[in-house]
Design an enzyme around this catalytic site. Structure first.
Site, mmCIF file in Angstrom:
data_model
loop_
_atom_site.group_PDB
_atom_site.id
_atom_site.type_symbol
_atom_site.label_atom_id
_atom_site.label_comp_id
_atom_site.label_asym_id
_atom_site.label_seq_id
_atom_site.Cartn_x
_atom_site.Cartn_y
_atom_site.Cartn_z
ATOM 1 N N LYS A 111 1.051 -1.311 0.091
ATOM 2 C CA LYS A 111 0.335 0.285 0.410
ATOM 3 C C LYS A 111 0.867 1.454 -0.210
ATOM 4 O O LYS A 111 0.566 2.070 -0.587
ATOM 5 C CB LYS A 111 -1.125 -0.123 1.518
ATOM 6 C CG LYS A 111 -2.320 -0.986 0.861
ATOM 7 C CD LYS A 111 -3.350 -0.766 2.112
ATOM 8 C CE LYS A 111 -4.203 -1.442 2.099
ATOM 9 N NZ LYS A 111 -5.314 -1.689 3.010
ATOM 10 N N LYS A 194 -8.020 -11.580 -9.727
ATOM 11 C CA LYS A 194 -9.075 -11.496 -8.791
ATOM 12 C C LYS A 194 -10.313 -9.993 -8.611
ATOM 13 O O LYS A 194 -9.703 -9.800 -8.497
ATOM 14 C CB LYS A 194 -8.762 -11.154 -7.185
ATOM 15 C CG LYS A 194 -9.334 -11.666 -6.318
ATOM 16 C CD LYS A 194 -8.711 -11.459 -4.735
ATOM 17 C CE LYS A 194 -9.517 -11.806 -3.888
ATOM 18 N NZ LYS A 194 -9.037 -11.303 -1.898
ATOM 19 N N LYS A 197 -13.647 -4.108 -6.464
ATOM 20 C CA LYS A 197 -14.298 -3.323 -7.300
ATOM 21 C C LYS A 197 -13.052 -1.892 -7.785
ATOM 22 O O LYS A 197 -13.344 -1.372 -8.915
ATOM 23 C CB LYS A 197 -14.962 -2.086 -6.313
ATOM 24 C CG LYS A 197 -15.986 -2.317 -5.815
ATOM 25 C CD LYS A 197 -16.999 -1.556 -4.826
ATOM 26 C CE LYS A 197 -18.101 -2.223 -5.374
ATOM 27 N NZ LYS A 197 -18.786 -2.009 -3.522
#
Ligand code: SF4
Length: 327
Positions: A111, A194, A197
């Site tokens: 991240k 995968k 969104k």
């Protein structure tokens, strides 16, 4: 009854990937365990976001969970920021968690690599996660095999805190164990990654049938099945795996035969899948509409869930502070 805790990000309405991968399983577990399900909005603010959007996403997630079958009369469903004890315990755990352990977390590395300026909350995310679980002294956390290592830091925090503040022969926090659950890794309709969104390859759990078909029709299938007369290999096709999730076993068998013998085309196959999906998704969509129409009831459900959670969380914090010489 053993206790389980599970959190989910307030990412708005569920898509079929997180429904099949986690939530459908929670619906089964909720009556077998003392279950706490938490919409983790404090975790969601460790990355840039819009305030009004977050509130809506949190409500949409709550509606999706309830529509999927999470039953607040059987389990405790709540929003993390409505139970401030989570952050209080997280601060306490920050004082026993080595910095090096946090910096080594794969999730932090991934991240933080995407951001110019890294906030401390992103680094301390796993400490809050440990607080989420340990605040309720959860015995187990439902996870898939690939997530077992994420729990290790929570177990480490429990060990460290116990070693410092609890009697040697009577550890205060249980080390939460993984409750291995049969998870399905649902690929997106692009068949490449995968379902997520952020990749725009999802099918919404409460999406209208017309919109679902518009997404299914062009979805990627076996790339080697170029012509209608080419036999396909079901195992490499995402549509086949969606059949396994939504269609009855006899249909799945039929799909495998029809595909590998070129007995039907991919559109025929997708039409059958669409019907199977509709059978499962229509009641969920209808429940979601009903819940959305009764916003006050939703507020009450979330307030009651938070009150139950706070009662339990408050007891833990009182004991923890007592043992630490605080307050
Ligand atoms: S027939 Fe069905 S399983 Fe076979 S490649 Fe086409 S969509 Fe996939």
């Amino acid at each position: 009854m053993p206790r389980i805790f599970s959190g989910i990000q307030p990412s708005g309405e569920l898509h079929i990937g997180n429904y099949l991968g986690a939530v459908k399983n929670w619906v089964t577990l909720q009556s077998q365990y003392d279950s706490l399900f938490c919409i983790v909005d404090y975790h969601a603010i460790t990355v840039p976001y819009e305030a009004a959007d977050l509130r809506q996403r949190t409500r949409d997630m709550a509606i999706s969970l309830l529509a999927s079958g999470i039953d607040p009369s059987v389990c405790t469903l709540f929003v993390q920021s409505m139970v401030p004890e989570h952050t209080e315990l997280a601060w306490i755990f920050n004082t026993v968690t080595p910095l090096g352990e946090l910096e080594r977390q794969t999730q932090f590395k991934e991240k933080s690599a995407k951001q110019e300026s890294i906030v401390a909350g992103l680094l301390n995310y796993p400490v809050l996660q440990a607080a989420d679980i340990l605040l309720y002294k959860a015995d187990m956390v439902p996870v898939g095999e690939d997530q077992v290592q994420h729990l290790e830091l929570s177990r480490e925090v429990a060990r460290r805190w116990n070693a410092k503040f609890a009697p040697e022969d009577s550890p205060y926090f249980p080390e939460p164990k993984p409750l291995l659950t049969p998870t399905r890794r649902i690929m997106g309709l692009d068949g490449l990654a995968k379902m997520s969104k952020s990749l725009g390859n999802t099918v919404g759990l409460v999406e209208e049938p017309g919109a679902i078909w518009e997404k299914l029709r062009p979805a990627v299938t076996d790339p080697k099945r170029v012509r209608r007369t080419d036999p396909g290999t079901p195992e490499v096709c995402n549509i086949y795996h969606l059949h396994k999730a939504f269609s009855p076993p006899e249909t799945v068998e039929h799909v495998a035969v029809q595909c590998s013998t070129a007995g039907w085309g991919c559109i025929d196959c997708k039409k059958v899948l669409f019907e199977s999906m509709e059978k499962e998704l229509r009641p969920i969509r209808e429940r979601a509409l009903e819940i959305r129409a009764r916003q006050n009831d939703l507020d009450e459900i979330l307030a009651a869930g938070a009150a139950t959670a706070r009662k339990r969380a408050g007891e833990t914090l009182r004991e923890v502070k007592e043992m630490m010489g605080l307050g």
